[in-house]
Motif scaffolding. Structure first.
Motif: not given
Length: 53
Positions: A1-14
């Protein structure tokens, strides 16, 4: 497994931050995950960042 970085998720409305500015940011849930990818099969795994454990 190779590191692919950080995933940032946003939950809810903008709309909350748009309508209420910085106060609206309190109503938005954000999560970050460290991601790892297998280059041969394409499998992706998510883990909590070390700082969040």
């Amino acid at each position: 497994m190779k590191p692919a970085g950080q995933l940032k998720l946003h939950e809810g409305t903008r709309a909350w931050p748009f309508l209420f500015g910085e106060l609206g940011e309190l109503f938005v849930n954000r999560e970050s995950f460290d991601t790892f990818v297998c280059e041969s099969c394409g499998k992706v795994e998510f883990f909590m960042p070390v700082s969040a454990r």
